[in-house]
Motif scaffolding. Structure first.
Motif, PDB file in Angstrom:
ATOM      1  N   VAL A  69      21.013  34.231  10.808  1.00 42.22           N
ATOM      2  CA  VAL A  69      21.897  34.768   9.697  1.00 42.22           C
ATOM      3  C   VAL A  69      22.296  33.769   8.823  1.00 42.22           C
ATOM      4  N   ARG A  70      22.454  32.610   9.375  1.00 39.46           N
ATOM      5  CA  ARG A  70      22.772  31.312   8.456  1.00 39.46           C
ATOM      6  C   ARG A  70      21.564  31.124   7.387  1.00 39.46           C
ATOM      7  N   THR A 124      21.102  34.000   4.885  1.00 32.70           N
ATOM      8  CA  THR A 124      22.409  34.089   3.733  1.00 32.70           C
ATOM      9  C   THR A 124      22.819  32.958   3.094  1.00 32.70           C
ATOM     10  N   ARG A 149      18.417  42.810   3.251  1.00 30.95           N
ATOM     11  CA  ARG A 149      19.018  42.464   4.900  1.00 30.95           C
ATOM     12  C   ARG A 149      19.039  43.719   5.573  1.00 30.95           C
ATOM     13  N   TYR A 191      29.195  41.611  12.757  1.00 27.63           N
ATOM     14  CA  TYR A 191      28.722  40.175  12.367  1.00 27.63           C
ATOM     15  C   TYR A 191      27.800  40.396  11.008  1.00 27.63           C
ATOM     16  N   LEU A 192      26.777  41.294  11.277  1.00 23.80           N
ATOM     17  CA  LEU A 192      25.712  41.463  10.352  1.00 23.80           C
ATOM     18  C   LEU A 192      26.363  42.086   9.039  1.00 23.80           C
ATOM     19  N   ASN A 237      27.871  39.958   6.795  1.00 24.39           N
ATOM     20  CA  ASN A 237      26.899  39.226   6.577  1.00 24.39           C
ATOM     21  C   ASN A 237      26.115  39.902   5.204  1.00 24.39           C
ATOM     22  N   PHE A 250      24.268  42.548   5.578  1.00 24.82           N
ATOM     23  CA  PHE A 250      23.351  43.394   6.089  1.00 24.82           C
ATOM     24  C   PHE A 250      23.452  44.792   6.108  1.00 24.82           C
TER      25      PHE A 250
END
Lengths: 342, 342
Positions: A51-52, A55, A68, A180-181, A184, A186
């Motif tokens: 993810v880091r 993004t 994403r 979480y996605l 970020n 997604f």
């Protein structure tokens, strides 16, 4: 003057306090844990790194938010699939509910077996006969009536082993992953072998995934004017079986982009992960490995539902992360109830 | 003191000025016009009233943002479809580009007619033979190769009458409508009889509608591993014709919610509008009526493409708004070029 400065000092302290609270809860800061139900194992590390990477605008692997796309299998990936797919229990209950209008089912297999709770006969019934019965159970209504039927069933039915509502049999770590996605940038989709009309009525409430982002197996539909009103009727014929190579095909058909993250748990998800991770740039494939006979169920190569064999052989070669449920999840179900506990 | 007050007065003036600018451009205020290319006719009034009704939390017709689904036909509704569907010109160019690999086409109809620009023969070709040729033209590649092919074609091709790029032949008032709906929490989808793979490569750039919100006719797809790489191949067989009663069926299949607004222009959109406006609560059906032979084209009941006959008969009874292009649109194309001008 002295008082003014003290006052300013107080405001400054408050402000810095606010900033530090802000930092502690801000995604991306060191102290914030977006996946609290995951132990610090290889899967959590791999997910957070991925993810880091995609993004961070300064990363070589940066991916625009619109690209994403994350796809998730449902049975065994987001919710439990044992002792057998939840949709199968729904189908049994539908047959029982429909039986009064079909008196001939009392002496017609496999309907008779359902009505007599004769699971031995059911288990020995061939695939085509079962598929025929399943088609009957999920058709014969309008799409809107079917949605109500599913909602009503879920409101009252309970899992045969845990006694919990089926929608409580979802995996807390996976709910955190979905959130979480989403946080970020997604867009999460469900890509299930289960029926699209069975999942959509509750996917938004349970997973935060709206109906238009649920892809699944589907029945033939027919548009018609019934008593002067436009309706869509569900027909007993299967339209599309969303399994194995059908999954990447339906992803292309519905989404039209190759996802960058795919999560599954069985060989029915193999091609979905293969398609996703074969794309250019950084990709992530995840397989939930059911290793936890204590808190959930332990099964893989020899399981009738959710069989994971080829995926287990090739996960390492393909750089897919095998999520070891027993060692990597602090908690399985949100309620933390064990199977068998009431 | 005098200076301080003058300064404060100046700041106040600036601030009020800012507020008034804010009001003038804020959607919902009296002075803001979200649809500047629409004359103040019945269609604009009907659209604005509808949007106000479903977005005002105090209205009896209020609709949650998640249910604000709007569906739009493409050909003749969002972009021009004359002298014939743009996709047909793409197909002709594809046949020409593919011809060197198919020498037998020089003497095989209807391919020969395309290569010889023999439009008389083409026009007399039966539907099945045309469909066969169209299938060949849009298959034989992976989905990702096809996307590139479409993008490359659009970058160089121009409309045979106006000389404009095809993506400039979109209707400015409809672009404003899409933006207006989006700003009011709607989610816009395209539901086209055209090919899904032909529209998705440019829908986001031109309409702000991402590929996952484009529904259309589609070809069979096949997942395979080609030279060790996972690809999806486009096959020459039609998978789904997204027209007439197929439109509500595909809306149900892809979106899983009944839209509250549907816009079309031909009898191919009839069932989509019928399905949309038969739902409970406030609904809106729109039909673009091509009445403008000066700035675009004038056609309805007798047109081969974009025929509007049943819709014209029943629009009033069904409370659908007929958008009179000639009198209700200040501007047709963003460039304001007339057909025939270069």
């Amino acid at each position: 003057m002295g008082n003014t400065y003290r006052y300013r000092g107080f405001v400054l302290t408050l402000f810095l306090g606010f900033l530090s609270v802000g930092c502690a809860t801000r995604p991306g800061s060191e102290t914030y844990d977006p996946l609290p139900s995951w132990n610090d194992g290889p899967s959590k590390q791999g997910i957070v790194e991925f993810v880091r990477d995609v993004t961070d605008a300064n990363s070589a692997h940066y991916v625009e938010p619109s690209e994403r796309i994350a796809v998730f299998d449902n049975d065994g990936t987001l919710w439990a699939e044992k002792p057998i797919y939840s949709q199968f229990f729904f189908i049994l209950d539908r047959i029982r509910a429909m039986a009064p209008d079909h008196p001939q089912w009392k002496s017609t297999q496999p309907f008779q077996a359902v009505l007599e709770n004769d699971f031995e006969t059911l288990a020995a019934t061939d695939r085509d006969a079962l598929a025929y019965m399943m088609g009957i159970a999920v058709s014969g209504t309008t799409t809107e009536e079917f949605e109500e039927t599913v909602k009503n069933w879920l409101a009252t039915a309970s899992h045969p082993v845990t006694g919990q509502p089926y929608t409580s049999m979802v995996y807390q770590p996976m709910l955190e992953l979905l959130d979480y996605l989403k946080a970020n940038g997604f867009t999460n989709f469900i890509v299930s072998g289960g029926g699209i009309g069975f999942i959509r009525p509750w996917s938004e409430a349970v997973y935060g995934i709206p109906p238009e982002r649920v892809i699944g197996s589907s029945m033939e539909l027919k548009y018609e004017i019934l008593d002067g009103k436009a309706v869509i009727q569900r027909k007993p014929q299967l339209h599309f079986l969303n399994d194995k190579a059908g999954k990447p095909v339906s992803i292309e058909r519905f989404i039209g982009r190759r996802p960058i993250l795919a999560a599954g748990n069985s060989d029915g998800d193999y091609q979905m992960l293969e398609w996703t991770t074969a794309g250019k740039g950084r990709r992530l494939g995840l397989l939930v490995h059911h290793t936890d006979a204590e808190r959930e169920w332990a099964y893989d190569r020899d399981s009738s539902s959710g069989r994971l064999d080829r995926g287990l052989d090739n996960a390492a070669t393909n750089d897919w992360l095998l999520i070891d449920m027993a060692s990597e999840w602090k908690l399985v179900f949100p309620s933390a109830r064990l199977p068998g506990s009431e």
